[in-house]
Write a protein that holds these residues in place. Structure first.
Motif, short mmCIF file in Angstrom:
data_model
loop_
_atom_site.label_atom_id
_atom_site.label_comp_id
_atom_site.label_asym_id
_atom_site.label_seq_id
_atom_site.Cartn_x
_atom_site.Cartn_y
_atom_site.Cartn_z
N ILE A 110 0.85 -1.18 0.00
CA ILE A 110 0.00 0.00 0.00
C ILE A 110 0.89 1.24 0.00
O ILE A 110 1.70 1.43 0.90
N VAL A 111 0.76 2.03 -1.05
CA VAL A 111 1.39 3.35 -1.08
C VAL A 111 0.34 4.30 -0.53
O VAL A 111 -0.62 4.64 -1.21
N PHE A 135 7.56 -3.17 -5.14
CA PHE A 135 6.34 -2.37 -5.12
C PHE A 135 5.26 -3.21 -5.79
O PHE A 135 5.24 -3.37 -7.00
N ASP A 136 4.40 -3.79 -4.97
CA ASP A 136 3.38 -4.74 -5.42
C ASP A 136 2.02 -4.03 -5.41
O ASP A 136 1.46 -3.75 -4.35
N ASP A 137 1.52 -3.74 -6.61
CA ASP A 137 0.24 -3.01 -6.69
C ASP A 137 -0.97 -3.92 -6.81
O ASP A 137 -2.10 -3.46 -7.01
N SER A 138 -0.78 -5.24 -6.69
CA SER A 138 -1.87 -6.19 -6.97
C SER A 138 -3.05 -6.04 -6.01
O SER A 138 -4.21 -6.16 -6.42
N PHE A 139 -2.77 -5.75 -4.75
CA PHE A 139 -3.87 -5.64 -3.77
C PHE A 139 -4.58 -4.30 -3.91
O PHE A 139 -5.79 -4.21 -3.74
N MET A 140 -3.83 -3.26 -4.26
CA MET A 140 -4.45 -1.97 -4.54
C MET A 140 -5.33 -2.07 -5.78
O MET A 140 -6.40 -1.45 -5.84
N LYS A 141 -4.90 -2.87 -6.76
CA LYS A 141 -5.71 -3.08 -7.96
C LYS A 141 -7.01 -3.78 -7.64
O LYS A 141 -8.07 -3.44 -8.19
N LEU A 142 -6.95 -4.78 -6.75
CA LEU A 142 -8.18 -5.47 -6.36
C LEU A 142 -9.15 -4.49 -5.71
O LEU A 142 -10.36 -4.55 -5.96
N ALA A 143 -8.62 -3.58 -4.90
CA ALA A 143 -9.48 -2.56 -4.28
C ALA A 143 -10.06 -1.63 -5.33
O ALA A 143 -11.26 -1.31 -5.31
#
Length: 360
Positions: free
Chosen positions: A115-116, A347-355
Motif C-alpha cells: 500500500i502506497v 512495489f506490489d500493486d496487486s492488492f491496490m488493484k483489487l481494491a
C-alpha cells in the motif's frame, strides 16, 4: 500537538545495521500458511488510519471476511518498529520509502510495499533565518537529522539551485532537539518535519525556502509486508487493502462521521483535532486506490527510488555494498532497478488493484 516519531533513517541504520550484519539471508523455504498476523505502526498523521480501524472494528470486519486475525501493534519508537519487522517480530510495518530500502531491503529481507498510502506534501521543509531565498543557504551550517529524509530533502533542495551538500555543513540534530536548536541565535538554517516544522516556522525571522511540496511523491509512506509471508498468505494482503481503503474513505468524508473519525485519530495521536487536520493538510493521502495504482506504476516512482537509493548509497546506508545497484527493486510491469538477481524491495500493486476494481 502530534508527537512525530517518523525518525531518521540514519539512526535506524545504526540500530539496524548491527543487527543485520549478523543475520544470514532468509531461507528460500516458503513459510506455511498462518492464521494470525502482527502489523506494526508508529504515530504519524498518514498512519493513524490503522489504529483507528482497529478501534472502530474495521480491522476485525476484514480479517473475519478472510478467516484470519490481524493485530495492529503500536511501537512507540519508529526505528524500533522497523527493526522489529526486519528481525521477523512483525509481519508488516508502516515505513517511509527510504527507510524500507535502507533497513530491511538493504539487510536482505525481501519486503513488499503493498500500500502506497501517502506522500509528504509540505510536512518536511528547509528553513532559513534572515533570508527568504534558498540560495542564501550557501556556506551555512544546517541543523537536521543526518541520514534521514531531512538530509535527502536538503540534497534535493540544493540541487534545485545548482548546489550540492558540499556547499553547506550539516549539524546532526535529533528531532527531539531541533526546535530548541533553531531557537538559538547561532542556528540560522535547519531542516525538519512536522509537527516540529510548524513550530519552527512560527519563530521570528524564519522563512521556509523549500519543502517536500516541491518534490511531490518523493517522500512516500508505505505499508510493507514480508514477501514470503504474503505469498503464503495472500488473504492478508487483501484484508489489509480492504481495511486501508475503507478507513481512508471514511476519514475523507466531510460529514459528521468523517469528522468523528478524524477526531478519534487525533486522540490516538495525542493531538487536537485542529492540529491533526493541519498535519493532514500537508499529507497527500492516496484515498482512491486507482490513484495509488497509477502512482505505483508510473515511471516517476522508478525515478524517485533511483534518487533515494543513490543518496542512500552515497551516505553509506547500504552496508558492505559495492555499488548502489547492489539492492534490487522490482516495480509493476516487470521493471527492475539494480541487481535483478537480488531483489529485496518490491512495489506490489496487486492488492491496490483489487481494491480499485472492487474485487476484495
Amino acid at each position: 500537538m502530534i508527537v512525530s516519531i517518523r525518525k531518521a533513517a540514519g539512526v535506524a541504520v545504526m540500530a539496524g545495521a548491527l543487527l543485520l550484519a549478523s543475520c544470514s539471508k532468509p531461507s528460500d523455504e516458503a513459510p506455511e500458511p498462518r492464521h494470525e498476523f502482527n502489523i506494526g505502526w508508529s504515530i504519524y498523521a498518514g498512519w493513524m488510519p490503522w489504529p483507528y480501524a482497529q478501534q472502530a472494528g474495521i480491522v476485525k470486519k476484514w480479517a473475519d471476511k478472510y478467516g484470519i486475525k490481524i493485530n495492529i501493534v503500536q511501537v512507540n519508537d519508529y526505528v524500533e518498529s522497523v527493526n522489529q519487522y526486519t528481525a521477523g517480530k512483525l509481519d508488516g510495518v508502516t515505513v517511509a520509502n527510504m527507510d524500507a530500502l535502507t533497513i530491511p531491503a538493504a539487510g536482505g529481507k525481501d519486503t513488499s510495499a503493498i500500500i502506497v498510502g501517502d506522500y509528504s506534501n509540505g510536512n518536511d521543509g528547509v528553513l532559513l533565518k534572515g533570508a527568504d531565498d534558498l540560495k542564501a543557504i550557501k556556506g551555512r551550517k544546517v541543523n537536521l537529522a543526518e541520514l534521514s529524509v531531512s538530509h535527502y530533502l536538503l540534497a534535493r533542495a540544493l540541487n534545485s539551485v545548482g548546489m550540492t551538500l558540499s556547499d553547506v555543513k550539516t549539524v546532526n540534530t535529533s528531532d527531539a532537539d531541533i526546535v530548541g536548536a533553531f531557537a538559538s541565535p547561532d542556528v540560522t538554517a535547519a531542516v525538519a518535519w512536522n509537527p516540529q516544522l510548524s513550530v519552527m516556522k512560527a519563530q521570528k525571522g524564519a522563512h521556509e525556502v523549500f519543502s517536500s511540496a516541491n518534490i511531490p511523491g518523493e517522500i512516500l509512506d508505505l505499508l510493507v509486508v514480508d514477501t514470503k509471508t504474503l505469498k503464503a498468505n495472500p488473504d492478508l494482503g487483501k484484508a489489509l487493502a480492504g481495511i486501508w481503503y475503507e478507513t481512508v474513505a471514511l476519514m475523507q468524508q466531510q460529514d459528521a462521521a468523517g469528522k468523528a473519525a478524524r477526531a478519534a485519530m487525533a486522540k490516538l495521536a495525542g493531538a487536537t483535532p485542529e492540529a491533526f487536520d493541519g498535519q493532514l493538510s500537508t499529507t497527500y493521502l492516496y484515498s482512491d486506490p486507482k490513484a495509488a495504482v497509477a502512482a505505483t506504476s508510473s515511471p516517476d516512482l522508478i525515478t524517485t527510488m533511483t534518487r533515494v537509493r543513490d543518496f542512500s548509497y552515497s551516505k553509506g546506508l547500504f552496508p558492505g555494498a559495492a555499488s548502489a545497484d547492489a539492492v534490487g527493486m522490482a516495480f509493476p510491469g516487470g521493471k527492475t532497478l539494480g541487481d535483478a538477481q537480488n531483489v529485496t524491495m518490491r512495489f506490489d500493486d496487486s492488492f491496490m488493484k483489487l481494491a480499485a476494481d472492487g474485487k476484495l
